[in-house]
Write a protein that holds these residues in place. Structure first.
Motif, PDB file in Angstrom:
ATOM      1  N   LEU A  82     -13.466 -10.900  -9.158  1.00 43.31           N
ATOM      2  CA  LEU A  82     -13.595 -10.350  -7.807  1.00 43.31           C
ATOM      3  C   LEU A  82     -13.091 -11.321  -6.746  1.00 43.31           C
ATOM      4  CD1 LEU A  82     -17.075  -8.612  -8.095  1.00 43.31           C
ATOM      5  CD2 LEU A  82     -14.843  -7.508  -7.916  1.00 43.31           C
ATOM      6  N   THR A  83     -13.424 -12.602  -6.899  1.00 41.93           N
ATOM      7  CA  THR A  83     -13.003 -13.595  -5.911  1.00 41.93           C
ATOM      8  C   THR A  83     -11.486 -13.731  -5.865  1.00 41.93           C
ATOM      9  OG1 THR A  83     -15.080 -14.802  -6.198  1.00 41.93           O
ATOM     10  CG2 THR A  83     -13.241 -16.010  -5.206  1.00 41.93           C
ATOM     11  N   VAL A  84     -10.855 -13.798  -7.017  1.00 40.97           N
ATOM     12  CA  VAL A  84      -9.393 -13.911  -7.045  1.00 40.97           C
ATOM     13  C   VAL A  84      -8.758 -12.648  -6.476  1.00 40.97           C
ATOM     14  CG1 VAL A  84      -7.369 -14.074  -8.556  1.00 40.97           C
ATOM     15  CG2 VAL A  84      -9.320 -15.602  -8.908  1.00 40.97           C
ATOM     16  N   ASN A  85      -9.254 -11.483  -6.860  1.00 40.81           N
ATOM     17  CA  ASN A  85      -8.692 -10.230  -6.348  1.00 40.81           C
ATOM     18  C   ASN A  85      -8.872 -10.109  -4.841  1.00 40.81           C
ATOM     19  OD1 ASN A  85      -7.467  -8.213  -8.289  1.00 40.81           O
ATOM     20  ND2 ASN A  85      -9.188  -9.014  -9.450  1.00 40.81           N
ATOM     21  N   TYR A  86      -9.993 -10.569  -4.341  1.00 38.58           N
ATOM     22  CA  TYR A  86     -10.260 -10.492  -2.909  1.00 38.58           C
ATOM     23  C   TYR A  86      -9.231 -11.291  -2.112  1.00 38.58           C
ATOM     24  CZ  TYR A  86     -12.610 -10.986   1.567  1.00 38.58           C
ATOM     25  OH  TYR A  86     -12.897 -10.968   2.918  1.00 38.58           O
ATOM     26  N   LYS A 122      -2.910 -11.166  -1.633  1.00 38.75           N
ATOM     27  CA  LYS A 122      -2.189 -10.477  -0.572  1.00 38.75           C
ATOM     28  C   LYS A 122      -1.406  -9.322  -1.195  1.00 38.75           C
ATOM     29  CE  LYS A 122      -1.767 -14.570   2.353  1.00 38.75           C
ATOM     30  NZ  LYS A 122      -3.057 -15.016   1.988  1.00 38.75           N
ATOM     31  N   GLU A 123      -0.947  -8.402  -0.374  1.00 42.99           N
ATOM     32  CA  GLU A 123      -0.189  -7.243  -0.850  1.00 42.99           C
ATOM     33  C   GLU A 123       0.966  -7.691  -1.742  1.00 42.99           C
ATOM     34  OE1 GLU A 123       0.316  -3.353  -1.389  1.00 42.99           O
ATOM     35  OE2 GLU A 123      -1.191  -4.141  -0.012  1.00 42.99           O
ATOM     36  N   GLY A 124       1.054  -7.106  -2.903  1.00 41.02           N
ATOM     37  CA  GLY A 124       2.141  -7.404  -3.830  1.00 41.02           C
ATOM     38  C   GLY A 124       1.878  -8.559  -4.781  1.00 41.02           C
ATOM     39  N   GLU A 125       0.829  -9.356  -4.539  1.00 48.52           N
ATOM     40  CA  GLU A 125       0.508 -10.459  -5.446  1.00 48.52           C
ATOM     41  C   GLU A 125      -0.223  -9.909  -6.667  1.00 48.52           C
ATOM     42  OE1 GLU A 125      -0.014 -14.394  -2.653  1.00 48.52           O
ATOM     43  OE2 GLU A 125      -1.784 -13.153  -2.962  1.00 48.52           O
ATOM     44  N   THR A 126      -0.044 -10.579  -7.781  1.00 49.28           N
ATOM     45  CA  THR A 126      -0.699 -10.135  -9.000  1.00 49.28           C
ATOM     46  C   THR A 126      -1.856 -11.071  -9.350  1.00 49.28           C
ATOM     47  OG1 THR A 126       0.895 -11.362 -10.338  1.00 49.28           O
ATOM     48  CG2 THR A 126       1.354  -9.032  -9.956  1.00 49.28           C
ATOM     49  N   PHE A 127      -2.821 -10.502 -10.031  1.00 51.07           N
ATOM     50  CA  PHE A 127      -4.007 -11.238 -10.456  1.00 51.07           C
ATOM     51  C   PHE A 127      -3.628 -12.223 -11.558  1.00 51.07           C
ATOM     52  CE2 PHE A 127      -7.405 -11.826 -13.495  1.00 51.07           C
ATOM     53  CZ  PHE A 127      -8.473 -12.159 -12.692  1.00 51.07           C
ATOM     54  N   HIS A 128      -4.129 -13.450 -11.426  1.00 45.85           N
ATOM     55  CA  HIS A 128      -3.915 -14.437 -12.485  1.00 45.85           C
ATOM     56  C   HIS A 128      -4.967 -15.540 -12.368  1.00 45.85           C
ATOM     57  CE1 HIS A 128      -1.998 -16.990 -15.425  1.00 45.85           C
ATOM     58  NE2 HIS A 128      -2.056 -17.989 -14.567  1.00 45.85           N
TER      59      HIS A 128
END
Length: 193
Positions: A161-165, A168-174
């Protein structure tokens, strides 16, 4: 993409954006470009669509977690593989995972919570088993395996949740392998090490 998958994809995008309760069948079929009878043919109802969507998405995650659990290694290795599985799955299925996670916090009488509740229970039992199987490494568990399972799952979901929060638009989760190792290490040894 066949109609069944098109409906599921459209529904997931809408459910993710606005929540299950805020989306109607007509909006799903309009977005998918199909008719209501087509949705009802495949799923029977909006609830049936949610059940199918959650079951198929969760089954893939569960299979991957079970694979990570069943490989040999000590508890640290197992927890690392499980954490890596969570993070990799979330990276590939970000909308699904975050939508499913949001359902965990609904009221118990909510239709969507009732659909996801059996999956929560399956997940919980799978995570408890990790710590039960590690009793030889951890000593007398005295019922703490349930607390460890909840704590570890909570730590993973908090990081997701913290990383997803912060994306920015277009960035991917990692989450990197190094960070994954640090998360597992911190969980196993606490903040005082």
């Amino acid at each position: 993409m066949d109609n069944k998958e098109l409906i599921k994809k459209s529904a997931l995008n809408l459910f993710y954006a606005r929540g299950y309760d805020a989306v109607g069948v007509q909006e799903i079929v309009n977005t998918a470009g199909i008719t209501k009878p087509t949705l009802y043919y495949y799923f029977g109802s909006k609830r049936g669509l949610l059940e199918n969507l959650l079951q198929s998405g969760y089954q893939q995650l569960e299979d991957e977690i079970l694979d990570a659990i069943n490989k040999s290694g000590d508890l640290k290795d197992v927890l690392y593989r499980v954490a890596r599985t969570f993070f990799d799955y979330c990276s590939k299925h970000q909308k699904f995972y975050l939508f499913m996670l949001s359902l965990f916090y609904l009221g118990r009488e909510n239709e969507a919570y009732q659909v996801v509740a059996p999956l929560i229970e399956r997940h919980y039992r799978m995570m408890v088993k990790i710590f039960e199987d590690a009793a030889g490494q951890l000593g007398n568990m005295r019922g703490r395996q349930e607390l460890f399972a909840v704590g570890f799952t909570g730590v993973l979901n908090h990081h997701i949740l913290t990383v997803n929060y912060s994306l920015k638009e277009g960035e991917t989760f990692h989450i990197s392998n190094e960070t994954t190792y640090e998360i597992v290490h911190q969980f196993l040894h606490g903040i005082y090490t």
